[in-house]
Design an enzyme around this catalytic site. Structure first.
Site, short mmCIF file in Angstrom:
data_model
loop_
_atom_site.label_atom_id
_atom_site.label_comp_id
_atom_site.label_asym_id
_atom_site.label_seq_id
_atom_site.Cartn_x
_atom_site.Cartn_y
_atom_site.Cartn_z
N GLY A 12 0.77 -1.23 0.00
CA GLY A 12 0.00 0.00 0.00
C GLY A 12 0.80 1.29 0.00
O GLY A 12 0.29 2.32 0.45
N SER A 13 2.03 1.27 -0.48
CA SER A 13 2.82 2.52 -0.51
C SER A 13 2.19 3.54 -1.46
O SER A 13 2.16 4.73 -1.15
CB SER A 13 4.27 2.25 -0.90
OG SER A 13 4.39 1.89 -2.26
N ARG A 60 -13.27 -13.54 -3.91
CA ARG A 60 -12.97 -13.77 -5.31
C ARG A 60 -14.21 -14.06 -6.16
O ARG A 60 -14.44 -13.40 -7.19
CB ARG A 60 -11.98 -14.93 -5.45
CG ARG A 60 -11.35 -15.07 -6.83
CD ARG A 60 -10.35 -16.23 -6.84
NE ARG A 60 -9.56 -16.20 -8.04
CZ ARG A 60 -8.35 -15.62 -8.14
NH1 ARG A 60 -7.82 -15.05 -7.07
NH2 ARG A 60 -7.67 -15.61 -9.27
N ASN A 104 -5.35 2.62 -13.48
CA ASN A 104 -4.38 1.69 -12.93
C ASN A 104 -2.98 2.24 -13.16
O ASN A 104 -2.74 3.01 -14.10
CB ASN A 104 -4.51 0.32 -13.61
CG ASN A 104 -3.50 -0.69 -13.11
OD1 ASN A 104 -3.43 -0.96 -11.91
ND2 ASN A 104 -2.71 -1.22 -14.02
N HIS A 106 0.89 0.74 -13.80
CA HIS A 106 1.66 -0.46 -14.10
C HIS A 106 3.14 -0.10 -14.00
O HIS A 106 3.55 0.95 -14.51
CB HIS A 106 1.31 -0.99 -15.50
CG HIS A 106 2.04 -2.24 -15.85
ND1 HIS A 106 1.72 -3.46 -15.28
CD2 HIS A 106 3.07 -2.47 -16.69
CE1 HIS A 106 2.54 -4.38 -15.76
NE2 HIS A 106 3.36 -3.81 -16.61
N ASP A 147 -3.82 -4.41 -18.61
CA ASP A 147 -2.79 -3.48 -19.12
C ASP A 147 -3.01 -3.09 -20.58
O ASP A 147 -2.05 -2.89 -21.33
CB ASP A 147 -1.40 -4.12 -18.97
CG ASP A 147 -1.16 -4.61 -17.56
OD1 ASP A 147 -0.51 -5.66 -17.40
OD2 ASP A 147 -1.64 -3.95 -16.64
N GLU A 176 6.41 6.26 -9.15
CA GLU A 176 4.97 6.09 -8.85
C GLU A 176 4.52 7.10 -7.81
O GLU A 176 3.50 7.78 -7.98
CB GLU A 176 4.71 4.67 -8.35
CG GLU A 176 4.93 3.61 -9.39
CD GLU A 176 4.79 2.22 -8.86
OE1 GLU A 176 5.04 1.98 -7.65
OE2 GLU A 176 4.40 1.33 -9.64
N1 LIG Z 1 -9.74 -5.47 -16.22
C1 LIG Z 1 -8.52 -5.12 -15.73
N2 LIG Z 1 -8.20 -5.47 -14.47
C2 LIG Z 1 -6.98 -5.12 -13.96
C3 LIG Z 1 -6.04 -4.42 -14.74
C4 LIG Z 1 -6.42 -4.06 -16.08
O1 LIG Z 1 -5.65 -3.40 -16.82
N3 LIG Z 1 -7.66 -4.43 -16.52
N4 LIG Z 1 -4.78 -4.12 -14.23
C5 LIG Z 1 -4.37 -4.95 -13.10
C6 LIG Z 1 -3.06 -4.56 -12.50
N5 LIG Z 1 -2.02 -5.34 -13.18
C7 LIG Z 1 -1.07 -4.65 -13.89
O2 LIG Z 1 -1.00 -3.40 -13.87
C8 LIG Z 1 -2.00 -6.75 -13.10
C9 LIG Z 1 -2.25 -7.34 -11.87
C10 LIG Z 1 -2.24 -8.74 -11.77
C11 LIG Z 1 -1.99 -9.53 -12.88
C12 LIG Z 1 -2.03 -11.02 -12.75
O3 LIG Z 1 -1.48 -11.74 -13.57
N6 LIG Z 1 -2.70 -11.51 -11.70
C13 LIG Z 1 -2.77 -12.96 -11.42
C14 LIG Z 1 -3.37 -13.23 -10.05
C15 LIG Z 1 -2.41 -12.76 -8.94
C16 LIG Z 1 -2.98 -13.04 -7.54
O4 LIG Z 1 -4.17 -13.39 -7.43
O5 LIG Z 1 -2.20 -12.86 -6.57
C17 LIG Z 1 -3.66 -13.66 -12.45
O6 LIG Z 1 -4.58 -13.04 -13.01
O7 LIG Z 1 -3.43 -14.88 -12.61
C18 LIG Z 1 -1.71 -8.94 -14.09
C19 LIG Z 1 -1.71 -7.54 -14.21
C20 LIG Z 1 -5.45 -4.98 -12.04
N7 LIG Z 1 -6.69 -5.45 -12.67
N1 LIG Z 2 0.67 -5.04 -12.63
C1 LIG Z 2 0.26 -4.43 -11.40
C2 LIG Z 2 1.46 -4.11 -10.55
O1 LIG Z 2 2.48 -4.77 -10.63
N2 LIG Z 2 1.31 -3.07 -9.72
C3 LIG Z 2 2.42 -2.66 -8.91
O2 LIG Z 2 2.30 -3.21 -7.60
C4 LIG Z 2 3.06 -2.36 -6.73
C5 LIG Z 2 2.24 -2.11 -5.50
O3 LIG Z 2 3.06 -1.49 -4.54
P1 LIG Z 2 2.36 -0.82 -3.26
O4 LIG Z 2 1.42 -1.85 -2.67
O5 LIG Z 2 3.51 -0.49 -2.35
O6 LIG Z 2 1.61 0.40 -3.74
C6 LIG Z 2 3.35 -1.06 -7.50
O7 LIG Z 2 4.70 -1.02 -7.91
C7 LIG Z 2 2.44 -1.16 -8.70
O8 LIG Z 2 2.93 -0.52 -9.88
#
Ligand SMILES: Nc1nc2c(c(=O)[nH]1)N[C@@H](CN(C=O)c1ccc(C(=O)N[C@@H](CCC(=O)O)C(=O)O)cc1)CN2
Ligand SMILES: NCC(=O)N[C@@H]1O[C@H](COP(=O)([O-])[O-])[C@@H](O)[C@H]1O
Length: 192
Positions: A12-13, A60, A104, A106, A147, A176
């Protein structure tokens, strides 16, 4: 005042920086009024508690295949959703309820190094392994794919030969924290 919900799964930073920006008088435009988390015990829940912000821990099945918790968000008057290290795919139920109102961040320069499996340290490991000369952050709208939504903002940093995934993560976090709160504020002003 615009009511923001921050979705996060980890430390949560970024949530902390967004809360500091919007909830300590720096902004009169919006406030963080809810933190949503899918991981009981995640650090972001303590960040919210320390700031006196209500939290919602989601499950979930209901999130991914149910109502996406849209009724709760609407009942709390949420106008805009900020993902900050949230690791589940946002379902179309939520996207359709908040069109162009979900963003979001990334930790890479999309379209490279994005998609399923590309989150947190996995991203930095891939970038370093590929000997990229630069990395950075991408702030984008959320659509139904990972993404893939329209890019709002990007900032870059060099990746040195001496960089490790951890040292790169530190550089990315600094970008970020510097940019996400300000970009959100600017976007809210532009949307009016
Ligand atoms: N509909 C969307 N949902 C989310 C997006 C998005 O662009 N469209 N962005 C993500 C954040 N993210 C990258 O920025 C990202 C987060 C997680 C994953 C991923 O592969 N997750 C795993 C599950 C991980 C877990 O449960 O601990 C998975 O799906 O198998 C990819 C990209 C947030 N949501
Ligand atoms: N694809 C999604 C992803 O990787 N998100 C990344 O998770 C971190 C969360 O850090 P935080 O919990 O300290 O804010 C951040 O670096 C963010 O960009």
């Amino acid at each position: 005042m615009i009511q923001l919900a921050v979705f996060a799964s980890g430390a949560g930073s970024n949530a902390r920086k967004i809360i500091e920006h919007f909830n300590t008088g720096a902004s009169t435009l919006a406030q963080v009024s809810l933190v949503v988390c899918n991981k009981p015990g995640a650090g972001v829940l303590q960040v919210a508690a320390d700031a006196g912000i209500p939290t919602l821990v989601i499950e979930r099945e209901r999130f991914l295949r149910g109502d996406g918790y849209v009724p709760e968000l609407q009942a709390k008057g949420i106008n805009f959703v900020v993902l900050a290290g949230f690791l589940w795919k946002v379902p179309t139920t939520l996207i359709d309820a908040y069109p162009r109102k979900i963003v979001n961040i990334h930790p890479a320069l999309l379209p490279k190094w994005g998609g399923k499996g590309m989150y947190g340290a996995f991203v930095h490991q891939a970038v370093v392994a590929a000997a990229e000369k630069e990395s950075g952050i991408t702030i984008h709208y959320v659509d139904e794919h990972y993404d893939h939504g329209d890019t709002i903002f990007q900032a870059s940093c060099p990746v040195d030969a001496s960089d490790t995934p951890d040292s790169l993560a530190q550089k990315i976090h600094e970008l970020e924290h510097e940019h996400y709160p300000r970009v959100i504020e600017q976007l809210l002003r532009e949307q009016g």
